[in-house]
Enzyme design. Structure first.
Site, short mmCIF file in Angstrom:
data_model
loop_
_atom_site.label_atom_id
_atom_site.label_comp_id
_atom_site.label_asym_id
_atom_site.label_seq_id
_atom_site.Cartn_x
_atom_site.Cartn_y
_atom_site.Cartn_z
CG ASP A 159 16.62 -17.52 -61.04
OD1 ASP A 159 16.05 -18.63 -60.78
OD2 ASP A 159 16.90 -17.11 -62.03
CG HIS A 167 10.63 -20.90 -65.35
ND1 HIS A 167 9.38 -20.37 -66.01
CD2 HIS A 167 11.48 -20.92 -65.84
CE1 HIS A 167 9.84 -20.20 -67.19
NE2 HIS A 167 11.07 -20.51 -67.20
CB CYS A 168 13.49 -16.90 -64.03
SG CYS A 168 13.62 -17.95 -65.49
CB ILE A 169 11.76 -13.12 -61.38
CG1 ILE A 169 11.99 -12.92 -62.80
CG2 ILE A 169 11.86 -11.90 -60.55
CD1 ILE A 169 13.42 -12.76 -63.23
#
Ligand code: SAJ
Length: 435
Positions: free
Chosen positions: A277, A272-274
């Site tokens: 973002d 859920h980041c890379i």
């Protein structure tokens, strides 16, 4: 209450802190304050999370069960769904999700919802720190004006900062207290307020000149990863065309003791980041009439990897005079990265559906994940047995969990497509095709 009062309370331990959002970022943060003897109130929209915490029951991998129980027993950590507690609090950190909408645009609705609740109970002297990863300008455009509008002067009556979360779930070395923390204040006083409060438990604070700089630091960190992963994913495609082993090339390049940092190809970008973002950054620049081409290209390559992996599996079956259609294929590993139990954005889920669309009979095994729902299926993890492997025309290794015995797997499988180089110890093997 003035900045001075806030700093005094932080020093003498009478500060009262709140954390909004009790997930993998918020709960470890709350526990860090509690461990320093600071009374912390967790605020979450989930009654289940609130009840769990008040019962002293932990649900986050990086939080120690006994530590949480002890803090609750001592009354240092409590949880509630009721934002009105903010009337009694001196500082509040916002740690809510910032996903993408179906349209691919940033969704800051959780930040706005938290902001609106906090506004209702704000008072002079309150410090507000936004930790959720978001695009540059969010704090200055969506948080600061809202407080000014209710007559609270930012930097005098209230203090507002951005400080990106840097939690790496499951990382035993770097945790909330010993990961350097970047903080940017809406004003110099705001930064001083956050330094006093976060300095209670943090080993290292990295002050920057603005909230926008702090927002951008986090996006650079993760865009750096996304683009370098995209580079090695394209390298894997090029190496296949050149008939060169991409894993050997990267391992050899990694022997360079300076100026190189290894990344490894895989079936795509999960988490859920890379994957998310960098899109926050490219979206913001698009609104300012600039196209962030590196980000878009890396995203194109990374999101195309599941399709590429399925094309390679198809070719491997074809080389053995088998079609995907009608073949039984075991997807080994659905977590988005090794040795964790999180499937968010996992490329394995795309690979399952792409194989189903091509008529394969797909089963999966993941020691950390009991069941998954994809767009086309609902599956439960099947036991990994010799019989199962004998029945499968191919095994697709999509996550390289360390708990799997890859020598045993190779011995009993008919064909392995290894998208993670998990079978590296088996060397060249007629049953193994690697990305
Ligand atoms: N991946 C590759 N090749 C690589 C590295 C990762 O394909 O060389 C894939 C993973 O399999 C996964 C995705 O990319 O599907 C993301 O992996 P990640 O290692 O970046 O792990 P995340 O998503 O848990 O990222 C978090 C981030 N932490 C924060 O945002 C606070 C990231 O900044 C950390 O650097 C990362 O953990 C980490 O280092 O583990």
């Amino acid at each position: 209450m003035s900045l001075n009062d806030l700093q005094k309370k932080a020093k003498n331990g009478t500060l009262k802190v709140g954390v909004v959002g009790l997930g993998y970022v918020g709960l470890p943060l709350a526990v860090q304050f509690g461990k320093k003897g600071i009374h912390v109130t967790g605020i979450d929209v989930s009654p289940e999370k609130v009840a769990s915490i008040n019962a002293g029951e932990n649900y986050i991998l990086d939080v120690n069960d006994d530590e949480l129980k002890d803090l609750v027993r001592k009354g240092l950590l409590t949880a509630t769904t009721d934002y009105s507690v903010i009337k009694e609090l001196d500082a509040v950190s916002i740690c809510v999700p910032t996903p993408l909408r179906k349209t691919g645009d940033p969704d800051i609705s959780y930040i706005i919802a938290a902001r609106d609740e906090i506004l209702k109970y704000s008072h002079p002297g309150l410090l507000l720190v936004l930790e959720s990863t978001t695009y540059p300008g969010t704090t200055d455009e969506w948080i600061v004006p809202a407080f000014e509008e209710i007559g609270l002067k930012v930097g005098e009556d209230v203090f507002i900062c951005f400080s990106p979360e840097r939690v790496d779930p499951g990382n035993e070395t770097y945790q909330t207290h010993n990961t350097p923390k970047v903080i940017g204040g809406a004003t110099p006083n705001c930064l001083e307020a956050a330094k006093a409060v976060y300095g209670i438990f943090l080993e290292k604070i990295v002050p920057v000149s603005s909230t926008q700089a702090a927002e951008l630091v986090k996006l650079l960190e993760n865009t750096f990863r996304s683009i370098n992963i995209g580079l090695v994913n394209e390298l894997a495609i090029m190496c296949h065309i050149l008939k060169v082993d991409v894993w050997e090339v990267i391992d050899a390049a990694a022997t360079k003791p300076f100026g190189f940092m290894p990344f490894y190809p895989g079936p795509g970008l999960g988490g859920h980041c890379i994957p998310i973002d960098p899109i926050y950054l490219s979206w913001k620049l698009k609104t300012l009439k600039y196209r962030a081409r590196f980000i878009e290209l890396a995203d194109d390559i990374n999101t195309a990897m599941p399709e590429y992996v399925v094309s390679r599996i198809t070719a491997a079956l074809n080389d053995r005079s088998k079609s995907v259609k009608g073949s039984k294929i075991l997807v080994l590993g659905v977590a988005y990265k090794n040795d964790i139990d999180d499937v968010r954005e996992s490329p394995s889920l795309d690979i399952i559906d792409l194989l189903i669309e091509r008529g394969a009979i797909v089963v999966y095994h993941d020691p950390h994940i009991a069941s998954v729902r994809t767009a086309l299926s609902e599956l439960s993890s099947v036991p990994l047995t010799e019989d199962l492997l004998k029945q499968c025309d191919a095994v697709a290794i999509c996550t390289g969990h360390k708990s799997i015995d890859y020598a045993w797997l190779t011995q009993h499988s008919n064909l392995i497509f290894d998208a993670r180089n998990a079978t590296r110890k088996e060397g060249k093997h007629e049953k193994i095709v690697r990305l």
